[in-house]
Scaffold this motif. Structure first.
Motif, PDB file in Angstrom:
ATOM      1  N   SER A 234      58.099  46.739  48.125  1.00  0.00           N
ATOM      2  CA  SER A 234      59.410  47.296  47.424  1.00  0.00           C
ATOM      3  C   SER A 234      60.685  46.535  48.231  1.00  0.00           C
ATOM      4  N   ALA A 235      60.353  45.770  49.283  1.00  0.00           N
ATOM      5  CA  ALA A 235      61.552  45.617  50.095  1.00  0.00           C
ATOM      6  C   ALA A 235      61.835  43.913  49.684  1.00  0.00           C
ATOM      7  N   VAL A 236      61.178  43.329  49.191  1.00  0.00           N
ATOM      8  CA  VAL A 236      61.135  41.795  49.309  1.00  0.00           C
ATOM      9  C   VAL A 236      61.383  41.258  47.775  1.00  0.00           C
ATOM     10  N   ARG A 237      61.597  42.119  46.950  1.00  0.00           N
ATOM     11  CA  ARG A 237      61.842  41.637  45.561  1.00  0.00           C
ATOM     12  C   ARG A 237      62.914  40.802  45.565  1.00  0.00           C
ATOM     13  N   GLY A 238      62.780  39.751  44.963  1.00  0.00           N
ATOM     14  CA  GLY A 238      64.146  38.625  44.955  1.00  0.00           C
ATOM     15  C   GLY A 238      64.126  37.774  46.109  1.00  0.00           C
ATOM     16  N   ALA A 239      63.377  38.151  47.181  1.00  0.00           N
ATOM     17  CA  ALA A 239      63.461  37.357  48.492  1.00  0.00           C
ATOM     18  C   ALA A 239      62.557  35.842  48.416  1.00  0.00           C
ATOM     19  N   ALA A 240      62.894  35.057  49.008  1.00  0.00           N
ATOM     20  CA  ALA A 240      62.365  33.622  49.086  1.00  0.00           C
ATOM     21  C   ALA A 240      60.816  33.577  49.896  1.00  0.00           C
ATOM     22  N   VAL A 241      60.080  34.827  49.477  1.00  0.00           N
ATOM     23  CA  VAL A 241      58.887  34.727  50.410  1.00  0.00           C
ATOM     24  C   VAL A 241      57.676  34.776  49.314  1.00  0.00           C
ATOM     25  N   ARG A 242      56.606  34.592  49.759  1.00  0.00           N
ATOM     26  CA  ARG A 242      55.299  35.065  49.120  1.00  0.00           C
ATOM     27  C   ARG A 242      54.301  35.616  49.951  1.00  0.00           C
ATOM     28  N   GLU A 243      53.186  36.094  49.372  1.00  0.00           N
ATOM     29  CA  GLU A 243      52.061  36.587  50.055  1.00  0.00           C
ATOM     30  C   GLU A 243      51.338  35.511  50.859  1.00  0.00           C
ATOM     31  N   GLN A 244      51.022  36.078  52.041  1.00  0.00           N
ATOM     32  CA  GLN A 244      50.230  35.017  52.967  1.00  0.00           C
ATOM     33  C   GLN A 244      48.834  35.380  52.567  1.00  0.00           C
ATOM     34  N   GLU A 245      48.118  34.645  51.743  1.00  0.00           N
ATOM     35  CA  GLU A 245      46.827  34.807  51.432  1.00  0.00           C
ATOM     36  C   GLU A 245      45.803  34.930  52.158  1.00  0.00           C
ATOM     37  N   GLU A 246      45.830  34.236  53.328  1.00  0.00           N
ATOM     38  CA  GLU A 246      44.780  34.001  54.104  1.00  0.00           C
ATOM     39  C   GLU A 246      44.616  35.514  54.961  1.00  0.00           C
ATOM     40  N   LEU A 247      45.534  36.225  55.092  1.00  0.00           N
ATOM     41  CA  LEU A 247      45.576  37.706  55.588  1.00  0.00           C
ATOM     42  C   LEU A 247      45.412  38.940  54.870  1.00  0.00           C
ATOM     43  N   GLY A 248      45.917  38.556  53.732  1.00  0.00           N
ATOM     44  CA  GLY A 248      46.023  39.463  52.448  1.00  0.00           C
ATOM     45  C   GLY A 248      46.593  40.961  52.673  1.00  0.00           C
ATOM     46  N   ASP A 249      46.011  41.700  52.035  1.00  0.00           N
ATOM     47  CA  ASP A 249      46.819  43.111  52.066  1.00  0.00           C
ATOM     48  C   ASP A 249      46.552  43.759  53.753  1.00  0.00           C
ATOM     49  N   ALA A 250      47.565  44.679  53.737  1.00  0.00           N
ATOM     50  CA  ALA A 250      47.698  45.588  54.939  1.00  0.00           C
ATOM     51  C   ALA A 250      47.414  46.988  54.672  1.00  0.00           C
ATOM     52  N   PRO A 251      47.016  47.976  55.512  1.00  0.00           N
ATOM     53  CA  PRO A 251      46.645  49.217  55.090  1.00  0.00           C
ATOM     54  C   PRO A 251      48.169  49.828  54.517  1.00  0.00           C
ATOM     55  N   ALA A 252      47.807  50.621  53.308  1.00  0.00           N
ATOM     56  CA  ALA A 252      49.196  51.231  52.831  1.00  0.00           C
ATOM     57  C   ALA A 252      49.740  52.491  53.675  1.00  0.00           C
ATOM     58  N   LEU A 253      51.150  52.406  53.737  1.00  0.00           N
ATOM     59  CA  LEU A 253      51.706  53.457  54.515  1.00  0.00           C
ATOM     60  C   LEU A 253      52.192  54.532  53.688  1.00  0.00           C
ATOM     61  N   ALA A 254      52.478  55.807  54.265  1.00  0.00           N
ATOM     62  CA  ALA A 254      53.048  56.765  53.483  1.00  0.00           C
ATOM     63  C   ALA A 254      54.642  56.818  53.781  1.00  0.00           C
ATOM     64  N   VAL A 255      55.525  57.004  52.541  1.00  0.00           N
ATOM     65  CA  VAL A 255      56.803  57.150  52.951  1.00  0.00           C
ATOM     66  C   VAL A 255      56.999  58.598  52.575  1.00  0.00           C
ATOM     67  N   SER A 256      57.390  59.452  53.699  1.00  0.00           N
ATOM     68  CA  SER A 256      57.337  60.916  53.815  1.00  0.00           C
ATOM     69  C   SER A 256      58.750  61.508  53.610  1.00  0.00           C
ATOM     70  N   LEU A 257      59.167  62.431  53.013  1.00  0.00           N
ATOM     71  CA  LEU A 257      60.323  62.947  53.112  1.00  0.00           C
ATOM     72  C   LEU A 257      60.129  64.730  53.961  1.00  0.00           C
ATOM     73  N   TYR A 258      61.100  64.802  54.935  1.00  0.00           N
ATOM     74  CA  TYR A 258      60.879  66.117  55.506  1.00  0.00           C
ATOM     75  C   TYR A 258      62.283  66.733  55.424  1.00  0.00           C
ATOM     76  N   ALA A 259      62.515  67.965  55.624  1.00  0.00           N
ATOM     77  CA  ALA A 259      63.930  68.665  55.703  1.00  0.00           C
ATOM     78  C   ALA A 259      63.858  70.137  56.322  1.00  0.00           C
ATOM     79  N   TRP A 260      64.585  70.405  57.013  1.00  0.00           N
ATOM     80  CA  TRP A 260      64.759  71.836  57.725  1.00  0.00           C
ATOM     81  C   TRP A 260      65.649  72.621  56.614  1.00  0.00           C
ATOM     82  N   GLU A 261      65.125  73.270  55.799  1.00  0.00           N
ATOM     83  CA  GLU A 261      65.946  73.783  54.603  1.00  0.00           C
ATOM     84  C   GLU A 261      66.537  75.084  54.842  1.00  0.00           C
TER      85      GLU A 261
END
Length: 283
Positions: A234-261
């Protein structure tokens, strides 16, 4: 030490501005006797006569003329302080921690809309590495936090998958060189650890070619071909980069939201941030 009562100063200014005890009393919604008493009290506190009562209109003495300049400034400051304290804007702070790449234009607009609708709340937004933000949240230093982590904790208000992969410059040549140049965040960064762990598991030699403190600096180094890096898709959209095919995917992370309500305002802001994270990750 003489303390000048603002009420007495106000009476004094009213008398010399109007030139009359009677008119000053009407302006102050008071009585002439009260005006006279206030002025007499001020003169006793100063130790000098402040107005020429025999003159018509009533005017200041030399000492009174000097005092009038300071009296007007003191009264103006008092009025300014009262106005400031009567305005609730910024009297309550909501402290937010968020990774650099999550502070998109859309998220910033969420913050702006909340601030405009809730002027009594001041937003204090800090960006940084997820592990540092998580530590600060657990210590009670932040009210709301968004972090990236391998797996969301049970108390997360919301969590979203964050696909990540290896990226290289769009103009880079394959295959990988040996040793592999890595473009990383500082020690303690989650992406840095993922990269080093992958290099170790593959038995590759590597070195840190560039360390950047922000997503923008890391991404620019990858674009320039300084090295390769694990970054969120999501952070590389429009950037002059491409996937490094030899290494491939990495383990997905979680984006988590926490709050003291602690209050309705924190809950409402956290809800808006959740909606923005959901919208961003559904595109």
């Amino acid at each position: 030490m003489t303390v000048l009562d603002p009420r007495l100063l106000q009476t004094f200014i009213a008398v010399i501005d109007t030139g009359s005890f009677t008119v000053a009393a009407a302006r102050l919604h008071s009585t002439q006797s009260t005006v006279s008493q206030h002025l007499a009290r001020l003169e006793r506190a100063i130790g000098f006569s402040l107005v020429d009562r025999a003159a018509r209109p009533v005017g200041p003495t030399a000492v009174g003329e000097r005092l009038a300049t300071y009296a007007r400034r003191l009264l103006s400051l008092q009025e300014e302080a009262i106005m400031l304290l009567s305005d609730p804007a910024g009297t309550s702070t909501i402290r937010i921690g968020i990774p650099d790449d999550i502070v998109t234009a859309q998220m910033s607009r969420r913050f702006s809309a909340f601030a405009q609708a809730n002027r009594q709340h001041r937003l204090d937004v800090s960006t940084g590495l997820s592990r540092d933000l998580s530590r600060r949240y657990q210590a009670g230093e932040l009210d709301i936090v968004v972090v990236k982590e391998p797996v969301a904790r049970a108390e997360a208000l919301a969590s979203f998958d964050e696909p990540v992969m290896w990226f290289e410059s769009a103009s880079a040549a394959a295959p990988l060189v040996d040793p592999v140049p890595l473009v990383t965040f500082p020690p303690g960064g989650l992406y840095r650890d993922l990269m080093i762990e992958r290099m170790a598991s593959d038995g590759r030699r590597w070195y840190v070619a560039f360390t950047g403190n922000s997503l923008a600096s890391v991404l620019s180094a990858v674009e320039a071909g300084v090295g390769i890096a694990i970054l969120p898709q999501s952070a590389v959209r429009g950037a002059a980069v491409r996937e490094q095919e030899e290494l491939g995917d990495a383990p997905a992370l979680a984006v988590s939201l926490y709050a003291w309500e602690r209050n309705a305002a924190v809950a409402a802001l956290a809800k808006g941030m959740e909606e923005e994270l959901r919208a961003t990750r559904s595109n």
